[in-house]
Design a protein around this motif. Structure first.
Motif, PDB file in Angstrom:
ATOM      1  N   GLU A  52     -27.176 -22.924  37.542  1.00  0.00           N
ATOM      2  CA  GLU A  52     -28.450 -23.366  38.102  1.00  0.00           C
ATOM      3  C   GLU A  52     -28.836 -24.764  37.623  1.00  0.00           C
ATOM      4  N   VAL A  53     -28.622 -25.064  36.331  1.00  0.00           N
ATOM      5  CA  VAL A  53     -29.042 -26.389  35.839  1.00  0.00           C
ATOM      6  C   VAL A  53     -28.148 -27.490  36.397  1.00  0.00           C
ATOM      7  N   ILE A  54     -26.862 -27.204  36.609  1.00  0.00           N
ATOM      8  CA  ILE A  54     -25.979 -28.212  37.200  1.00  0.00           C
ATOM      9  C   ILE A  54     -26.288 -28.388  38.684  1.00  0.00           C
ATOM     10  N   SER A  55     -26.513 -27.293  39.384  1.00  0.00           N
ATOM     11  CA  SER A  55     -26.862 -27.380  40.808  1.00  0.00           C
ATOM     12  C   SER A  55     -28.176 -28.129  41.010  1.00  0.00           C
ATOM     13  N   ALA A  56     -29.094 -27.974  40.065  1.00  0.00           N
ATOM     14  CA  ALA A  56     -30.412 -28.606  40.178  1.00  0.00           C
ATOM     15  C   ALA A  56     -30.328 -30.126  40.139  1.00  0.00           C
ATOM     16  N   ILE A  57     -29.293 -30.687  39.532  1.00  0.00           N
ATOM     17  CA  ILE A  57     -29.135 -32.144  39.502  1.00  0.00           C
ATOM     18  C   ILE A  57     -28.156 -32.625  40.580  1.00  0.00           C
ATOM     19  N   GLY A  58     -27.776 -31.711  41.479  1.00  0.00           N
ATOM     20  CA  GLY A  58     -26.851 -32.065  42.552  1.00  0.00           C
ATOM     21  C   GLY A  58     -25.400 -32.012  42.141  1.00  0.00           C
ATOM     22  N   GLY A  59     -25.118 -31.374  41.009  1.00  0.00           N
ATOM     23  CA  GLY A  59     -23.747 -31.283  40.514  1.00  0.00           C
ATOM     24  C   GLY A  59     -22.953 -30.192  41.204  1.00  0.00           C
ATOM     25  N   LYS A  60     -21.642 -30.220  41.006  1.00  0.00           N
ATOM     26  CA  LYS A  60     -20.737 -29.261  41.640  1.00  0.00           C
ATOM     27  C   LYS A  60     -20.349 -28.180  40.626  1.00  0.00           C
ATOM     28  N   VAL A  61     -20.423 -26.928  41.076  1.00  0.00           N
ATOM     29  CA  VAL A  61     -20.171 -25.784  40.204  1.00  0.00           C
ATOM     30  C   VAL A  61     -19.169 -24.847  40.858  1.00  0.00           C
ATOM     31  N   ILE A  62     -18.253 -24.321  40.050  1.00  0.00           N
ATOM     32  CA  ILE A  62     -17.369 -23.237  40.473  1.00  0.00           C
ATOM     33  C   ILE A  62     -17.637 -22.058  39.551  1.00  0.00           C
ATOM     34  N   MET A  63     -17.986 -20.911  40.136  1.00  0.00           N
ATOM     35  CA  MET A  63     -18.226 -19.714  39.346  1.00  0.00           C
ATOM     36  C   MET A  63     -16.906 -18.967  39.137  1.00  0.00           C
ATOM     37  N   SER A  64     -16.623 -18.628  37.887  1.00  0.00           N
ATOM     38  CA  SER A  64     -15.418 -17.872  37.570  1.00  0.00           C
ATOM     39  C   SER A  64     -15.512 -16.469  38.158  1.00  0.00           C
ATOM     40  N   LYS A  65     -14.381 -15.987  38.672  1.00  0.00           N
ATOM     41  CA  LYS A  65     -14.337 -14.648  39.252  1.00  0.00           C
ATOM     42  C   LYS A  65     -13.928 -13.602  38.215  1.00  0.00           C
ATOM     43  N   GLN A  66     -13.252 -14.051  37.154  1.00  0.00           N
ATOM     44  CA  GLN A  66     -12.759 -13.150  36.131  1.00  0.00           C
ATOM     45  C   GLN A  66     -13.274 -13.570  34.759  1.00  0.00           C
ATOM     46  N   LYS A  67     -13.116 -12.685  33.783  1.00  0.00           N
ATOM     47  CA  LYS A  67     -13.427 -13.023  32.401  1.00  0.00           C
ATOM     48  C   LYS A  67     -12.232 -13.751  31.802  1.00  0.00           C
ATOM     49  N   HIS A  68     -12.491 -14.829  31.056  1.00  0.00           N
ATOM     50  CA  HIS A  68     -11.399 -15.642  30.516  1.00  0.00           C
ATOM     51  C   HIS A  68     -11.547 -15.830  29.015  1.00  0.00           C
ATOM     52  N   GLU A  69     -10.380 -15.875  28.336  1.00  0.00           N
ATOM     53  CA  GLU A  69     -10.351 -16.063  26.891  1.00  0.00           C
ATOM     54  C   GLU A  69     -10.422 -17.528  26.497  1.00  0.00           C
ATOM     55  N   SER A  70     -10.060 -18.433  27.409  1.00  0.00           N
ATOM     56  CA  SER A  70     -10.010 -19.856  27.057  1.00  0.00           C
ATOM     57  C   SER A  70     -10.464 -20.707  28.230  1.00  0.00           C
ATOM     58  N   GLY A  71     -10.801 -21.955  27.906  1.00  0.00           N
ATOM     59  CA  GLY A  71     -11.186 -22.905  28.941  1.00  0.00           C
ATOM     60  C   GLY A  71     -10.046 -23.210  29.897  1.00  0.00           C
ATOM     61  N   SER A  72      -8.812 -23.243  29.377  1.00  0.00           N
ATOM     62  CA  SER A  72      -7.661 -23.520  30.239  1.00  0.00           C
ATOM     63  C   SER A  72      -7.464 -22.417  31.270  1.00  0.00           C
ATOM     64  N   ASP A  73      -7.632 -21.155  30.851  1.00  0.00           N
ATOM     65  CA  ASP A  73      -7.546 -20.039  31.802  1.00  0.00           C
ATOM     66  C   ASP A  73      -8.625 -20.163  32.877  1.00  0.00           C
ATOM     67  N   ARG A  74      -9.818 -20.539  32.458  1.00  0.00           N
ATOM     68  CA  ARG A  74     -10.939 -20.663  33.395  1.00  0.00           C
ATOM     69  C   ARG A  74     -10.646 -21.756  34.430  1.00  0.00           C
ATOM     70  N   ILE A  75     -10.111 -22.879  33.959  1.00  0.00           N
ATOM     71  CA  ILE A  75      -9.799 -23.984  34.867  1.00  0.00           C
ATOM     72  C   ILE A  75      -8.630 -23.624  35.786  1.00  0.00           C
ATOM     73  N   ALA A  76      -7.637 -22.929  35.239  1.00  0.00           N
ATOM     74  CA  ALA A  76      -6.483 -22.537  36.058  1.00  0.00           C
ATOM     75  C   ALA A  76      -6.910 -21.705  37.254  1.00  0.00           C
ATOM     76  N   GLU A  77      -7.821 -20.769  37.038  1.00  0.00           N
ATOM     77  CA  GLU A  77      -8.332 -19.977  38.160  1.00  0.00           C
ATOM     78  C   GLU A  77      -9.029 -20.868  39.189  1.00  0.00           C
ATOM     79  N   ALA A  78      -9.790 -21.844  38.703  1.00  0.00           N
ATOM     80  CA  ALA A  78     -10.581 -22.695  39.594  1.00  0.00           C
ATOM     81  C   ALA A  78      -9.720 -23.599  40.469  1.00  0.00           C
ATOM     82  N   VAL A  79      -8.595 -24.080  39.938  1.00  0.00           N
ATOM     83  CA  VAL A  79      -7.792 -25.069  40.678  1.00  0.00           C
ATOM     84  C   VAL A  79      -6.596 -24.460  41.384  1.00  0.00           C
ATOM     85  N   GLU A  80      -6.413 -23.151  41.255  1.00  0.00           N
ATOM     86  CA  GLU A  80      -5.194 -22.511  41.770  1.00  0.00           C
ATOM     87  C   GLU A  80      -4.939 -22.836  43.238  1.00  0.00           C
ATOM     88  N   ASP A  81      -5.984 -22.857  44.047  1.00  0.00           N
ATOM     89  CA  ASP A  81      -5.811 -23.100  45.486  1.00  0.00           C
ATOM     90  C   ASP A  81      -6.163 -24.528  45.885  1.00  0.00           C
TER      91      ASP A  81
END
Length: 237
Positions: A52-81
């Protein structure tokens, strides 16, 4: 990509703490955008509050679909496609990131015509023993071509012979990945060394990936603890 988890283990909700009138995560997002180095900048999070705070300033957000142990896992899910070649990971608690340091790790891939390098990351010299011995400070040792040999929360190299001069390097949590390396990270299980140290970069080394380290003298402040936040507020003023 800026991975942003709300419940940090050492300092819960640190990304939503005030820094000069805005949350830390907003300061980090704006700093990344203001470098003008990237085609796109996203915050990747599992938190509705951060979204919400990023969207409020016009920023781009990707919501994670799964629970992740690390930032790299979180990013990998986001960029997969996504059709991308190089992905930059800027930690959400790095509001003092600078364009010069980021450009250095981007240049690693521009020079890598044989496409042999899997990752690039930043390191900065440190000399105070208190910081060298601090387990919250991740240290890195490199070979003579600045490829990472190991990362640790312990002092490395260990000063067995105090008469031998050695430079200690702090690892800054900013990475540049080839997408294929990031996808490998996502599918490969965590091994013992990463599990023991709780340093995600070790997984890449354990599976034979090449990490090129780039020295920077811009230290900034990573906000891991309330004390770090106090220092950051003083610097921001």
């Amino acid at each position: 990509m800026i991975p942003a988890r709300y419940q940090a283990s050492r300092f819960p909700a640190k990304l939503m703490q005030d820094l000069g009138g805005k949350p830390v995560i907003v300061r980090t997002y704006e700093a990344a955008v203001n470098t003008q180095l990237f085609d796109e900048v996203y915050v990747v999070t599992d938190s509705e509050v951060i979204s919400e705070v990023i969207s409020a300033i016009g920023g781009k957000v990707i919501m994670s679909k799964q629970k992740h142990e690390s930032g790299s896992d979180r990013i990998a899910e986001a960029v997969e496609d996504m059709e991308v070649d190089i992905v930059i990971n800027v930690q959400g608690d790095e509001p003092f990131i600078d364009a010069v340091s980021l450009e250095k790790i981007i240049d690693v891939f521009k020079a890598d015509t044989e496409r042999e390098i899997d990752l690039a990351s930043l390191m900065t010299p440190i000399s105070e023993w208190e910081e060298i011995a601090n387990p919250n400070t991740v240290k890195v040792i490199v070979d003579n071509q600045n490829f990472a040999l190991y990362f640790s929360r312990s002092p490395i190299p260990y000063p067995r012979d105090e008469e031998v001069e050695a430079t200690y390097y702090k690892h800054k949590g900013i990475y540049a990945f080839r997408k294929r390396a990031l996808m490998d990270f996502k599918r490969l299980p965590m091994l013992t060394l990463e599990a023991k140290e709780k340093i995600e970069a070790i997984r890449f080394l354990e599976y034979g990936k090449k990490i090129k380290m780039v020295e920077t003298h811009v230290t900034g402040i990573e906000i891991d603890t309330p004390e770090d936040l106090d220092r950051a507020r003083k610097v921001w003023k």
